[in-house]
Design a protein around this motif. Structure first.
Motif, mmCIF file in Angstrom:
data_model
loop_
_atom_site.group_PDB
_atom_site.id
_atom_site.type_symbol
_atom_site.label_atom_id
_atom_site.label_comp_id
_atom_site.label_asym_id
_atom_site.label_seq_id
_atom_site.Cartn_x
_atom_site.Cartn_y
_atom_site.Cartn_z
ATOM 1 N N TYR A 1 -5.638 0.690 52.932
ATOM 2 C CA TYR A 1 -4.146 0.855 52.153
ATOM 3 C C TYR A 1 -4.119 2.567 52.134
ATOM 4 C CZ TYR A 1 0.117 0.818 49.139
ATOM 5 O OH TYR A 1 1.120 1.182 48.319
ATOM 6 N N SER A 2 -3.197 3.454 52.687
ATOM 7 C CA SER A 2 -2.941 4.152 52.924
ATOM 8 C C SER A 2 -3.037 5.290 51.266
ATOM 9 C CB SER A 2 -1.779 4.263 53.878
ATOM 10 O OG SER A 2 -0.654 4.506 52.926
ATOM 11 N N LYS A 3 -2.626 4.368 50.492
ATOM 12 C CA LYS A 3 -2.369 5.417 48.856
ATOM 13 C C LYS A 3 -3.567 5.549 48.690
ATOM 14 C CE LYS A 3 0.148 5.025 44.959
ATOM 15 N NZ LYS A 3 1.460 4.719 43.749
ATOM 16 N N HIS A 4 -3.696 6.677 48.710
ATOM 17 C CA HIS A 4 -5.198 6.870 47.530
ATOM 18 C C HIS A 4 -5.013 6.307 46.130
ATOM 19 C CE1 HIS A 4 -8.354 9.996 45.875
ATOM 20 N NE2 HIS A 4 -7.501 10.112 44.358
ATOM 21 N N GLY B 1 -4.619 3.163 45.566
ATOM 22 C CA GLY B 1 -3.828 2.512 45.282
ATOM 23 C C GLY B 1 -4.124 1.107 46.086
ATOM 24 N N ARG C 1 -4.926 -4.882 48.615
ATOM 25 C CA ARG C 1 -5.304 -3.413 49.605
ATOM 26 C C ARG C 1 -6.310 -2.773 49.486
ATOM 27 N NH1 ARG C 1 -0.149 -4.985 49.136
ATOM 28 N NH2 ARG C 1 0.427 -6.147 50.294
ATOM 29 N N SER D 1 -7.556 1.535 49.737
ATOM 30 C CA SER D 1 -7.510 2.519 50.192
ATOM 31 C C SER D 1 -8.545 3.143 51.124
ATOM 32 C CB SER D 1 -7.441 3.435 49.037
ATOM 33 O OG SER D 1 -8.805 3.320 48.285
#
Length: 232
Positions: free
Chosen positions: A68-71, A73, A84, A86
């Protein structure tokens, strides 16, 4: 009657204790994560590998583990049955990554075992999200246009968000407890590594405590403003 003190008045003092705790909690999680995201584990297992191993050990073969791309997250999605992570957790073989990955697996196991607080939180989430997003607007309309009904509805909707935050506390603390027990029994971490993971998870839990206190304080402030408006 229009209440000019809504945007800035003495009721902000109600928020100060919660704000102090929130700043402290954020400092704790930032410092703990910064420290232990650089401490590599002896096992050399990445966060995604920890998650997959725990899930398979619990018989949750159908729960996916995705990058998952969000820091920071990292989360478990019960509706899609997916964890998911990070990139810094998914790809890293660090104490922080192992702790966070195990924590999200704790949520998946809660879902599997029908853990009541998680089931309740999941059930009310859609309604709470809608209500909390419009609660302040309804309250402001009620105060600014002199409509007490809108103000009361806004308070009721915001109360739903407070209840959601309160329910979240046992969900998060229980997930962390499950995570630490698994990390210990499955020997993903050893000795000081396990203590480091606990520090990361304890610090993360404090952010939920701070969020709950802030929500409660904001609710008290809205009630105080509404009472002042009614007195006028």
């Amino acid at each position: 009657m229009f209440y000019p003190g809504f945007l800035f008045d003495s009721t902000y003092l109600i928020l100060i204790p919660a704000m102090i705790i929130a700043f402290w909690a954020q400092f704790k999680i930032d410092s703990a994560y910064k420290k232990y995201k650089t401490v590599r584990t002896l096992s050399g297992v990445t966060g995604s590998e920890v998650a997959r191993n725990i899930l398979d050990g619990a018989g949750l073969f159908d729960v996916k583990v995705e990058r998952y791309s969000k820091h920071l997250g990292d989360h478990y999605d019960p509706s899609l049955r997916v964890i998911r992570l990070s990139p810094e957790v998914y790809d890293s073989a660090t104490v922080a990554a192992a702790g966070i990955a195990a924590h999200e697996c704790g949520h998946a196991i809660q879902h599997q075992t029908h853990y009541a607080p998680l089931a309740l939180r999941t059930k009310i989430a859609p309604v709470v999200n809608i209500g909390s997003s419009i609660s302040i607007y309804l309250f402001m309309i009620g105060i600014f246009l002199g409509n007490p009904l809108f103000a009361k509805i806004g308070i009721i909707f915001f109360s739903g968000a407070v209840i959601y935050q309160i329910i979240t506390l046992p969900v998060e603390f229980n997930a962390s407890t499950r995570a630490l027990n698994i990390l210990k029994t499955r020997t993903f971490l050893y000795g000081e590594e396990l203590k480091g993971a606990q520090k990361v998870l304890d610090a993360a839990a404090m952010t939920y405590v701070a969020a709950t206190l802030m929500a409660i304080s904001q609710l008290i402030r809205l009630i105080a403003i509404n009472n002042r408006y009614n007195d006028n």
